[in-house]
Write a protein that holds these residues in place. Structure first.
Motif, short mmCIF file in Angstrom:
data_model
loop_
_atom_site.label_atom_id
_atom_site.label_comp_id
_atom_site.label_asym_id
_atom_site.label_seq_id
_atom_site.Cartn_x
_atom_site.Cartn_y
_atom_site.Cartn_z
N ASP A 1 0.82 -1.21 0.00
CA ASP A 1 0.00 0.00 0.00
C ASP A 1 0.86 1.26 0.00
O ASP A 1 0.35 2.35 0.19
N GLY A 2 2.15 1.10 -0.19
CA GLY A 2 3.01 2.27 -0.27
C GLY A 2 3.54 2.76 1.06
O GLY A 2 4.35 3.67 1.11
N ARG A 3 3.06 2.16 2.13
CA ARG A 3 3.58 2.61 3.43
C ARG A 3 4.88 1.90 3.76
O ARG A 3 5.09 0.76 3.37
N VAL A 4 5.67 2.58 4.55
CA VAL A 4 6.91 1.98 5.01
C VAL A 4 6.60 1.09 6.22
O VAL A 4 5.78 1.44 7.05
N ALA A 5 7.23 -0.09 6.26
CA ALA A 5 7.11 -0.93 7.44
C ALA A 5 8.51 -1.29 7.90
O ALA A 5 9.40 -1.55 7.08
N CYS A 6 8.72 -1.28 9.20
CA CYS A 6 10.02 -1.69 9.72
C CYS A 6 10.12 -3.20 9.71
O CYS A 6 9.12 -3.91 9.88
N ILE A 7 11.33 -3.70 9.49
CA ILE A 7 11.58 -5.13 9.52
C ILE A 7 12.17 -5.47 10.87
O ILE A 7 13.18 -4.89 11.27
N LEU A 8 11.54 -6.40 11.56
CA LEU A 8 12.01 -6.73 12.90
C LEU A 8 13.30 -7.55 12.84
O LEU A 8 13.47 -8.39 11.96
N ASP A 9 14.16 -7.28 13.79
CA ASP A 9 15.43 -7.99 13.88
C ASP A 9 15.26 -9.12 14.88
O ASP A 9 15.35 -8.92 16.08
N ALA A 10 15.00 -10.33 14.36
CA ALA A 10 14.70 -11.45 15.26
C ALA A 10 15.88 -11.72 16.18
O ALA A 10 15.72 -11.93 17.38
N ALA A 11 17.08 -11.72 15.62
CA ALA A 11 18.25 -12.00 16.45
C ALA A 11 18.37 -10.97 17.56
O ALA A 11 18.67 -11.30 18.71
N GLY A 12 18.10 -9.71 17.22
CA GLY A 12 18.14 -8.66 18.24
C GLY A 12 17.09 -8.86 19.30
O GLY A 12 17.34 -8.67 20.49
N ILE A 13 15.91 -9.26 18.88
CA ILE A 13 14.82 -9.40 19.84
C ILE A 13 15.04 -10.57 20.77
O ILE A 13 14.81 -10.46 21.98
N VAL A 14 15.48 -11.70 20.23
CA VAL A 14 15.64 -12.85 21.15
C VAL A 14 16.80 -12.62 22.11
O VAL A 14 16.87 -13.21 23.16
N ALA A 15 17.72 -11.72 21.72
CA ALA A 15 18.88 -11.50 22.58
C ALA A 15 18.62 -10.50 23.69
O ALA A 15 19.41 -10.38 24.62
N LEU A 16 17.53 -9.78 23.61
CA LEU A 16 17.25 -8.77 24.64
C LEU A 16 17.12 -9.43 26.00
O LEU A 16 16.46 -10.44 26.15
N ARG A 17 17.72 -8.79 26.98
CA ARG A 17 17.63 -9.39 28.31
C ARG A 17 16.33 -9.02 29.00
O ARG A 17 15.58 -9.85 29.43
N GLU A 18 16.11 -7.70 29.07
CA GLU A 18 14.94 -7.27 29.80
C GLU A 18 13.91 -6.69 28.88
O GLU A 18 14.20 -5.74 28.15
N VAL A 19 12.75 -7.27 28.83
CA VAL A 19 11.65 -6.61 28.13
C VAL A 19 10.58 -6.40 29.17
O VAL A 19 10.06 -7.35 29.71
N ALA A 20 10.29 -5.16 29.44
CA ALA A 20 9.38 -4.86 30.55
C ALA A 20 8.04 -5.56 30.40
O ALA A 20 7.54 -5.65 29.29
#
Lengths: 548, 181, 137
Positions: free
Chosen positions: A529-548
Motif C-alpha cells: 500500500d506504499g507505506r513503510v514498514a520496519c523489519i524486525l530484527d529477530a536476532a536482536g529481539i531474542v537476545a534482549l535481556r529485559e523486556v518490561a
C-alpha cells in the motif's frame, strides 16, 4: 570531481582487475608447493602464470606502483628459473613463490594505501636475489619468454562473454524492481475495487488476465535479477588456502584444505559477509580440532590432517560444511565447563551438549591463539550466520572429527516475511526466523518474576508484548490475539501481536544512519500500500535481556 | 599517493597519477564558486516563527503522507516516509528546537533536504517561499532568540516587519537531543 | 625538445584491460586531446568491427597481447582484407625485439608504443602523426 576522485577511480579499476589475477597466482603457487612436497616436480603451471604475472607487472608499472611491479617481476624471475632448472624446484623456492604471491595479493588489495606493507617488497626482493644468486653460480642470460596467443588470464572471463558491472547498478535495478512490485500491488488493489463495483464484465476479466500475466512476468524478472547478483563461492573459498597453511604452520601441524562445490552460487551480499565466520570456523578446526602430529600418529591417523570445506546448493538455500578429521568434541569436558559456568543444560544428549559451544563466553581451550582466541570466534561466527538469516549446527564424533553445518538463505535482498500488526502499526518479520505463529488461548500466558512466559512445544519460552517491545505507546485494552515465536540459533522468544496480516516478499532496505541503531529493527521496506514498514530484527529481539 | 621514484619518466612529463591529480585539480578550479552577495533561501514556519534554509540544501518540498514510526529511533525522528521508493527519515525539527511536536494541518509540509551527504525530511508547519535576500542585512541573532540553540541559529534578517531566523541545518541536527531549559 | 601540440581526433582503443581503458579515457578527456571521440573495444574481434565501421579514425591504439585475436593477428587480417589501410595503427606492447617490430611493421603497424607509457607519450605520438599527415602548408 573531488580531489581524489580520478585517483580513486583508477585505483578501483586497478584493484578490480589485478586482485583476481594476483589471487589466482597465489593459489597456483600454493598448489605447486604442495605437489613438489608430494614429490611431483614438474613445473608446467609456471608457464601458464607467466602471462598473468606479466600483466600484473605491466599494470602496476602503468600506475606507478613500484612495490607491486617489483614483486611481480621477482615472481617472473623465480618462475623462469624454476622452468629452466629442475634443481631449483625445491622447498625454499616454493616457499619464496608462495610468500611473494601472497605479498602481491596484499599489496594489490591495499593499493589505495601506500603506507601499507611499506618496505615489505624491498625486504622480499633482497631475499629472492640472494636465493637466485646462490642457486646459480654464474649470471645466466635472462630467459626470453615466448609470448603466445594463449589465454592471458586464468579466469578467462572475456572468453565466456561476461562483462563487468558495478554491483551498485545491480542494487539500483533491484530497487527499481521493488518499486515495480509496489505499483503492481496498487494495481491489484484498484482491480479489486473495480471488480467489486462492476462485477465480472468482460473488461474486468481482461484486466484480471493482464494482471495475472504481469505477476508471472515480474516473478521471472525477479529471478533473472537475483541471478545477476550471484557469484561462485570460490571467490570466498579461494582465500583460505593460504590462511590454512599459515595457521597450520603457526600451530606446528600439517593441515591440508580440500574444497568442494566451489562453483556454488550465492548472492554477493551474503558472500561478502561469509568470509569472517568461515575463517573463525577454520581456525577453530585447526587450533582446537586437529590434534598435534604425535597424537594423530599414535591414534593411527595420517600425520597430515584434512579440513573439508563443502558447499551445496539446494532449492531455497545453500549449505556449507566445515569438517575436520581431528579429535572431535569432548562431551564430558563441555558438560563440566557448562556446569562450572552455571549454564542451563537442557539435556545431556550429544546434540544438545555440542550446541553449548556456541554459547557466549564458552570455551574449553586452555590457551589463546591469536586468531582462534578463546572460542570467541565460534560465538562470533554463530552471530554472523544468524544475522544473515542462516543457521549453524555442529556434529561430532569423539576421536574422528567435527563438522560445522551452515545453512544460508540465497539472498538478503528480498526476504519472505510475515506481516504483523501491533497497535495499528505494521511490521515485517522474516519468515526464516519465525518458528511458529500461535493463536493465543486463555491460560497460555503466565507471569514468572514479572516476565511473560508461555509453554510452547514442551518448553517455556519468554514472551514479550509487541506493543511494549516496539514502544507503540498505546495503552493496552484488549488482550492480543497471537504470539509469534521468533528464533535465532537455539534461542526463542514469543512476541504478542494483534493481527497476522499475511505473507509477503519484501525488498529489504537498510536503515538510514540517521535512525540510529535500534536493537529490534534491522531494516525497512515498502509494503503494497506504499507505506513503510520496519523489519524486525529477530536476532536482536531474542537476545534482549529485559523486556518490561 | 604512491610515487615511483625508480621508474624512468620523461623529463617533466607527469606520471599517470600526477596526470590524474591535475585532471581533478583542474576540475575543482573551474568549479570554484564566485563570492555570494545574496542569500537564496527557502523560508518556513514553526510555531509562528519564520526560519530560513539555504536553497542549495533543499531538494524538494512534499506534502505530508504516512509517516511510519521507527522503534528506538532517536527522539527527534518522527519516523520514515516513502519518497518514490526511497525510505526518507523525517525529522521533527520542532522538537529539535524545543517546541511541542507538530499536529499536522493541511499546510504542513516535509522539506527534503540534503545535509552533509544525508538526505532527510524536515517536518514543518508550512513553507512560505523561496526568496533572495541581501546578505548584508544578515545580523547576529538577538538575545531574545538566543538560548541553548545559538550555535545553529546563524543569524537573522529583518525584512520589513518579518524576522527570518537562519538555520544551519548540519549543526542543528548534530546537537544531542537534550531538552532546552 | 619540444613537440608540436596534438589536436583532438577520433580514436579507437583495443585492449582487454578495463584498467587501461580507464586510463585512455583520462588521457583523451583532458589536455590537448580533450574533445576527442574515443571508441573502446575489449578484444580483437570487437576492435576489427569498430575499425570497419569508422573510416574517419585518426589513430588506432592496439594492444598486442589479447586472447583470441591478438594485435598482430588483427593487423594481418586487416592487411589481407584491405580494410581502411589509410588508418594508422599503433601496436601497444610491453617489450619487443627488433624482429618483433619488423614483423609488426610488415603487417601494417605505423608505430609501436611501449608500456608503461605516460600520457605525454600518447600526446607526442598523435602530434607526430598529425604533423606527418598534415597537408603541406
Amino acid at each position: 570531481m573531488s580531489d581524489d576522485h580520478a585517483f580513486a577511480e583508477l585505483i578501483r579499476d586497478y584493484i578490480a582487475e589485478c586482485l583476481p589475477l594476483a589471487e589466482a597466482v597465489s593459489d597456483a603457487f600454493l598448489r605447486l608447493e604442495r605437489r613438489w612436497r608430494d614429490g611431483d616436480t614438474h613445473a608446467d603451471d609456471a608457464t601458464g602464470l607467466k602471462g598473468t604475472l606479466h600483466t600484473l607487472k605491466g599494470n602496476s608499472a602503468m600506475m606507478g606502483l613500484a612495490p607491486m611491479q617489483l614483486v611481480a617481476h621477482l615472481l617472473e624471475d623465480l618462475s623462469a628459473r624454476v622452468l629452466a632448472d629442475p634443481a631449483a624446484r625445491n622447498e625454499t623456492t616454493a616457499a619464496l613463490l608462495v610468500e611473494g604471491s601472497s605479498l602481491l595479493v596484499d599489496l594489490v588489495q591495499s593499493a589505495a594505501d601506500p603506507a601499507a606493507h611499506a618496505g615489505a617488497a624491498d625486504e622480499y626482493a633482497a631475499r629472492v636475489r640472494l636465493h637466485l644468486g646462490a642457486t646459480l653460480g654464474a649470471t645466466a642470460a635472462p630467459l626470453r619468454l615466448e609470448r603466445r596467443n594463449s589465454e592471458r588470464r586464468d579466469a578467462g572471463a572475456d572468453a565466456r562473454g561476461t562483462i563487468r558491472v558495478d554491483f551498485r547498478r545491480l542494487d539500483t535495478m533491484l530497487e527499481i524492481f521493488g518499486e515495480a512490485m509496489i505499483e503492481r500491488s496498487a494495481l491489484l488493489e484498484v482491480h479489486r475495487r473495480l471488480a467489486a463495483r462492476y462485477g465480472n464484465g468482460s473488461e474486468i476479466a481482461d484486466l484480471d488476465r493482464v494482471v495475472s500475466s504481469l505477476g508471472a512476468t515480474m516473478k521471472q524478472l525477479e529471478t533473472a535479477l537475483m541471478q545477476t547478483r550471484l557469484l561462485p563461492i570460490a571467490t570466498v573459498f579461494g582465500r583460505f588456502g593460504r590462511a590454512v597453511r599459515d595457521l597450520a604452520r603457526d600451530e606446528q601441524k600439517q593441515v591440508r584444505l580440500v574444497t568442494e562445490g566451489d562453483e556454488t552460487l550465492l548472492d554477493k551480499t551474503i558472500l561478502d559477509r561469509l568470509g569472517e565466520p568461515l575463517v573463525h570456523l577454520l581456525s577453530n578446526a585447526i587450533v582446537h580440532g586437529v590434534e598435534p602430529e604425535a597424537e594423530r600418529v599414535a591414534a593411527g591417523k595420517p600425520a597430515e590432517a584434512t579440513v573439508w570445506l563443502r558447499a551445496t546448493a539446494l532449492a531455497d538455500r545453500v549449505e556449507i560444511t566445515v569438517t575436520d578429521d581431528g579429535r572431535g568434541l569432548d562431551c564430558e569436558r563441555i558438560l563440566a565447563k557448562a556446569q562450572a559456568l552455571g549454564l542451563d543444560v537442557p539435556s545431556t544428549d550429544s546434540d544438545a551438549v555440542h550446541a553449548l559451544i556456541f554459547v557466549p563466553g564458552f570455551s574449553t581451550a586452555d590457551r589463546v591463539s591469536h586468531v582462534a582466541g578463546r572460542g570467541v570466534g565460534l560465538e562470533a561466527a554463530a552471530a554472523a550466520i544468524h544475522a544473515l538469516g542462516g543457521g549453524i549446527e555442529v556434529g561430532s564424533e569423539r576421536g574422528r572429527g567435527t563438522t560445522f553445518a551452515l545453512s544460508l538463505p540465497l539472498t538478503l535482498a528480498i526476504v519472505r516475511s510475515l506481516i504483523v500488526e501491533v497497535d495499528r502499526e505494521r511490521y515485517a518479520v522474516p519468515l526464516s526466523h519465525v518458528a511458529e505463529t500461535v493463536r493465543l488461548e486463555a491460560g497460555t500466558l503466565h507471569e514468572i518474576n514479572r516476565r511473560g512466559v508461555a509453554m510452547w512445544r514442551g518448553s517455556a519460552i519468554h514472551v514479550a508484548d509487541g506493543g511494549q517491545l516496539l514502544g507503540t505507546g498505546a495503552t493496552r485494552t484488549a488482550p492480543r490475539n497471537y504470539f509469534v515465536v521468533l528464533f535465532a540459533g537455539p534461542r526463542r522468544r514469543g512476541v504478542l501481536v494483534d493481527r497476522l496480516v499475511g505473507h509477503q516478499d519484501v525488498v529489504v532496505k537498510g536503515l538510514d544512519p540517521t535512525l540510529g541503531r535500534p536493537a529490534v529493527v534491522s531494516g525497512a521496506t515498502i509494503l503494497g500500500d506504499g507505506r513503510v514498514a520496519c523489519i524486525l530484527d529477530a536476532a536482536g529481539i531474542v537476545a534482549l535481556r529485559e523486556v518490561a | 599517493m604512491p610515487r615511483s621514484a625508480n621508474l624512468p619518466a620523461a623529463a617533466g612529463a607527469p606520471s599517470m597519477f600526477e596526470f590524474a591529480d591535475q585532471v581533478a585539480a583542474g576540475d575543482a578550479a573551474a568549479a570554484a564558486p564566485a563570492p555570494v552577495r545574496q542569500l537564496h533561501l527557502i523560508t518556513f514556519r514553526l510555531d509562528g516563527e519564520e526560519f530560513g534554509l539555504p536553497v542549495e540544501t533543499v531538494r524538494e518540498v512534499i506534502r505530508v503522507g504516512d509517516i511510519t514510526r521507527v522503534p528506538q529511533a532517536p527522539p527527534h525522528i518522527r519516523g520514515v516516509t516513502n519518497l518514490r521508493g526511497r525510505i526518507l527519515p523525517v525529522v521533527e525539527i520542532r522538537t529539535r528546537l524545543g517546541l511541542a511536536p507538530l499536529v499536522p494541518r493541511s499546510t504542513a509540509r516535509i522539506i527534503v533536504a540534503e545535509v552533509r551527504g544525508r538526505v532527510l525530511g524536515l517536518l514543518v508547519d508550512s513553507v512560505a517561499q523561496v526568496q533572495k535576500l541581501p546578505a548584508d542585512r544578515l545580523v547576529p541573532a538577538p538575545d531574545e532568540i538566543k538560548s541553548a540553540h545559538t550555535t545553529y541559529l546563524t543569524g537573522v534578517i529583518h525584512l520589513n516587519d518579518r524576522l527570518i531566523i537562519l538555520l544551519d541545518l548540519a549543526l542543528a541536527l548534530d546537537l544531542p537531543g537534550a531538552s532546552p531549559s | 625538445m619540444s613537440h608540436a601540440t596534438p589536436r583532438p581526433g577520433t580514436f579507437l582503443v583495443v585492449d582487454d584491460s578495463a584498467l587501461h581503458h580507464q586510463m585512455y579515457r583520462l588521457i583523451f578527456a583532458k589536455g590537448p586531446l580533450a574533445g576527442s571521440t574515443v571508441y573502446h573495444a575489449m578484444n580483437g574481434r570487437e576492435g576489427y568491427a569498430l575499425l570497419a565501421a569508422h573510416p574517419e579514425l585518426t589513430l588506432v591504439l592496439l594492444d598486442l597481447n589479447m586472447p583470441q585475436m591478438n594485435g598482430l593477428e588483427l593487423l594481418t587480417r586487416r592487411q589481407a582484407e584491405g580494410l581502411h589501410p589509410h588508418v594508422p595503427v599503433v601496436l601497444v606492447t610491453t617489450e619487443s625485439t627488433p624482429e618483433d617490430e619488423a614483423r609488426g611493421r610488415a603487417a601494417g603497424a605505423w608505430d609501436y608504443l611501449r608500456k608503461p607509457f605516460q600520457p605525454s607519450d600518447v600526446e607526442r605520438l598523435v602530434a607526430r602523426l598529425q604533423a606527418e599527415r598534415a597537408p603541406a602548408a
